[in-house]
Write a protein that holds these residues in place. Structure first.
Motif, PDB file in Angstrom:
ATOM      1  N   LYS A  77     -12.654  14.700  -8.271  1.00  0.00           N
ATOM      2  CA  LYS A  77     -13.414  15.729  -9.148  1.00  0.00           C
ATOM      3  C   LYS A  77     -14.494  16.326  -8.425  1.00  0.00           C
ATOM      4  N   VAL A  78     -14.720  15.972  -7.139  1.00  0.00           N
ATOM      5  CA  VAL A  78     -15.691  16.494  -6.384  1.00  0.00           C
ATOM      6  C   VAL A  78     -14.811  17.525  -5.256  1.00  0.00           C
ATOM      7  N   LYS A  79     -15.152  18.674  -5.314  1.00  0.00           N
ATOM      8  CA  LYS A  79     -14.591  19.895  -4.403  1.00  0.00           C
ATOM      9  C   LYS A  79     -14.668  19.133  -3.001  1.00  0.00           C
ATOM     10  N   GLY A  80     -13.476  19.296  -2.215  1.00  0.00           N
ATOM     11  CA  GLY A  80     -13.375  18.773  -0.841  1.00  0.00           C
ATOM     12  C   GLY A  80     -12.741  17.472  -0.843  1.00  0.00           C
ATOM     13  N   VAL A  81     -12.584  16.772  -1.635  1.00  0.00           N
ATOM     14  CA  VAL A  81     -12.355  15.205  -1.571  1.00  0.00           C
ATOM     15  C   VAL A  81     -10.671  15.264  -1.898  1.00  0.00           C
ATOM     16  N   ARG A  82     -10.044  14.441  -0.974  1.00  0.00           N
ATOM     17  CA  ARG A  82      -8.589  14.062  -1.353  1.00  0.00           C
ATOM     18  C   ARG A  82      -8.574  12.578  -0.976  1.00  0.00           C
ATOM     19  N   ALA A  83      -8.704  12.039  -2.394  1.00  0.00           N
ATOM     20  CA  ALA A  83      -8.807  10.524  -2.169  1.00  0.00           C
ATOM     21  C   ALA A  83      -7.237   9.971  -2.814  1.00  0.00           C
ATOM     22  N   VAL A  84      -6.999   9.070  -2.353  1.00  0.00           N
ATOM     23  CA  VAL A  84      -5.625   8.225  -2.645  1.00  0.00           C
ATOM     24  C   VAL A  84      -5.838   6.999  -3.135  1.00  0.00           C
ATOM     25  N   VAL A  85      -4.801   6.485  -4.045  1.00  0.00           N
ATOM     26  CA  VAL A  85      -4.978   5.049  -4.414  1.00  0.00           C
ATOM     27  C   VAL A  85      -3.831   4.654  -3.710  1.00  0.00           C
ATOM     28  N   CYS A  86      -3.923   3.458  -3.016  1.00  0.00           N
ATOM     29  CA  CYS A  86      -2.843   2.763  -2.366  1.00  0.00           C
ATOM     30  C   CYS A  86      -2.756   1.076  -2.445  1.00  0.00           C
ATOM     31  N   SER A  87      -1.538   0.534  -2.626  1.00  0.00           N
ATOM     32  CA  SER A  87      -1.311  -0.622  -2.943  1.00  0.00           C
ATOM     33  C   SER A  87      -0.586  -1.270  -1.811  1.00  0.00           C
ATOM     34  N   GLU A  88      -0.096  -0.404  -0.754  1.00  0.00           N
ATOM     35  CA  GLU A  88       0.618  -0.774   0.312  1.00  0.00           C
ATOM     36  C   GLU A  88       0.310  -0.005   1.589  1.00  0.00           C
ATOM     37  N   PRO A  89       0.722  -0.562   2.635  1.00  0.00           N
ATOM     38  CA  PRO A  89      -0.065   0.230   3.975  1.00  0.00           C
ATOM     39  C   PRO A  89       0.888   1.486   4.193  1.00  0.00           C
ATOM     40  N   TYR A  90       2.048   1.689   3.757  1.00  0.00           N
ATOM     41  CA  TYR A  90       3.035   2.927   4.054  1.00  0.00           C
ATOM     42  C   TYR A  90       2.210   4.154   3.446  1.00  0.00           C
ATOM     43  N   THR A  91       1.911   3.984   2.439  1.00  0.00           N
ATOM     44  CA  THR A  91       1.369   5.208   1.685  1.00  0.00           C
ATOM     45  C   THR A  91       0.145   5.560   2.219  1.00  0.00           C
ATOM     46  N   ALA A  92      -0.706   4.664   2.686  1.00  0.00           N
ATOM     47  CA  ALA A  92      -1.816   4.697   3.288  1.00  0.00           C
ATOM     48  C   ALA A  92      -1.851   5.596   4.469  1.00  0.00           C
ATOM     49  N   ARG A  93      -0.942   5.166   5.344  1.00  0.00           N
ATOM     50  CA  ARG A  93      -0.585   5.819   6.497  1.00  0.00           C
ATOM     51  C   ARG A  93      -0.196   7.259   6.309  1.00  0.00           C
ATOM     52  N   LEU A  94       0.838   7.557   5.608  1.00  0.00           N
ATOM     53  CA  LEU A  94       1.373   8.708   5.241  1.00  0.00           C
ATOM     54  C   LEU A  94       0.272   9.729   4.415  1.00  0.00           C
ATOM     55  N   SER A  95      -0.518   9.087   3.769  1.00  0.00           N
ATOM     56  CA  SER A  95      -1.550   9.924   3.011  1.00  0.00           C
ATOM     57  C   SER A  95      -2.638  10.350   4.050  1.00  0.00           C
ATOM     58  N   LYS A  96      -2.626   9.915   5.407  1.00  0.00           N
ATOM     59  CA  LYS A  96      -3.761  10.404   6.227  1.00  0.00           C
ATOM     60  C   LYS A  96      -2.650  11.362   7.148  1.00  0.00           C
ATOM     61  N   GLN A  97      -1.628  11.100   7.562  1.00  0.00           N
ATOM     62  CA  GLN A  97      -0.958  11.958   8.251  1.00  0.00           C
ATOM     63  C   GLN A  97      -0.507  13.155   7.579  1.00  0.00           C
ATOM     64  N   HIS A  98      -0.024  13.114   6.236  1.00  0.00           N
ATOM     65  CA  HIS A  98       0.358  14.303   5.708  1.00  0.00           C
ATOM     66  C   HIS A  98      -0.731  15.063   4.858  1.00  0.00           C
ATOM     67  N   ASN A  99      -1.406  14.180   4.286  1.00  0.00           N
ATOM     68  CA  ASN A  99      -2.566  14.872   3.248  1.00  0.00           C
ATOM     69  C   ASN A  99      -3.826  14.866   3.718  1.00  0.00           C
ATOM     70  N   ASN A 100      -4.185  14.368   5.077  1.00  0.00           N
ATOM     71  CA  ASN A 100      -5.483  14.047   5.552  1.00  0.00           C
ATOM     72  C   ASN A 100      -6.508  13.752   4.505  1.00  0.00           C
ATOM     73  N   THR A 101      -6.015  12.639   3.861  1.00  0.00           N
ATOM     74  CA  THR A 101      -7.026  12.077   2.644  1.00  0.00           C
ATOM     75  C   THR A 101      -8.119  11.589   3.517  1.00  0.00           C
ATOM     76  N   ASN A 102      -9.301  11.722   2.964  1.00  0.00           N
ATOM     77  CA  ASN A 102     -10.704  11.436   3.471  1.00  0.00           C
ATOM     78  C   ASN A 102     -11.464  10.165   2.452  1.00  0.00           C
ATOM     79  N   ILE A 103     -10.643   9.826   1.375  1.00  0.00           N
ATOM     80  CA  ILE A 103     -11.097   8.490   0.725  1.00  0.00           C
ATOM     81  C   ILE A 103      -9.994   7.706   0.470  1.00  0.00           C
ATOM     82  N   LEU A 104     -10.023   6.317   0.569  1.00  0.00           N
ATOM     83  CA  LEU A 104      -8.905   5.581   0.200  1.00  0.00           C
ATOM     84  C   LEU A 104      -9.589   4.617  -0.765  1.00  0.00           C
ATOM     85  N   ALA A 105      -8.716   4.479  -1.927  1.00  0.00           N
ATOM     86  CA  ALA A 105      -8.915   3.526  -3.202  1.00  0.00           C
ATOM     87  C   ALA A 105      -7.777   2.501  -3.315  1.00  0.00           C
TER      88      ALA A 105
END
Length: 148
Positions: A77-105
């Motif tokens: 809800k905070v402007k500029g945040v791209r937080a992603v929920v991950c339960s496995e490593p593949y999605t975590a890696r791709l979330s950074k590579q493709h979505n430039n996530t800045n918060i991991l949950a």
């Protein structure tokens, strides 16, 4: 690199292990979470970490609640945040590579500590690829701007 970490009551033990893990890897960690196992409200901690990330008080954020979902919803809800929920490593890696996530949950009630460490390492070691992915992030930002 400085990483902000936030958690609710369900994730105190996991948070403490993750802090030590990150420090052992050489990261500076700022604790925005609770250290109490008394019931509390995860949106408070999701927002604290999100605001620290967007203000550049920290470089990245990690959030932990029971599932990772609620705390990430609050952060997003905070402007500029791209937080992603991950339960496995593949999605975590791709979330950074493709979505430039800045918060991991992730969820302390969903994954174990060793899997959490693998997810974190994949996320921290991944690099944003830019290109067509930046165009998509710009589109997401435009949606965010229209809603404000």
């Amino acid at each position: 690199m400085k990483i902000g970490i936030g958690n609710d009551h369900s994730a105190v033990d996991m948070k403490n292990e993750i802090v030590k893990f990150l420090q052992d890897l050489g990261y500076e960690v700022v604790n925005y979470g609770t250290d109490s196992t008394e019931s509390c409200h995860y949106p408070v901690y999701g927002e604290k970490v999100a605001r620290a990330v967007v203000s550049k008080e920290v470089d990245l954020g990690i959030l932990i609640c029971g599932t990772g979902v609620g705390i990430s919803l609050a952060a997003n809800k905070v402007k500029g945040v791209r937080a992603v929920v991950c339960s496995e490593p593949y999605t975590a890696r791709l979330s950074k590579q493709h979505n430039n996530t800045n918060i991991l949950a992730f969820g302390a009630r969903v994954i174990g500590i060793e899997l959490a460490k693998m997810i974190i390492e994949e996320w921290l070691n991944a690099e944003f690829e830019g290109g067509r992915h930046q165009e998509r992030i710009d589109m997401i930002t435009a949606i965010e701007e229209r809603e404000r």
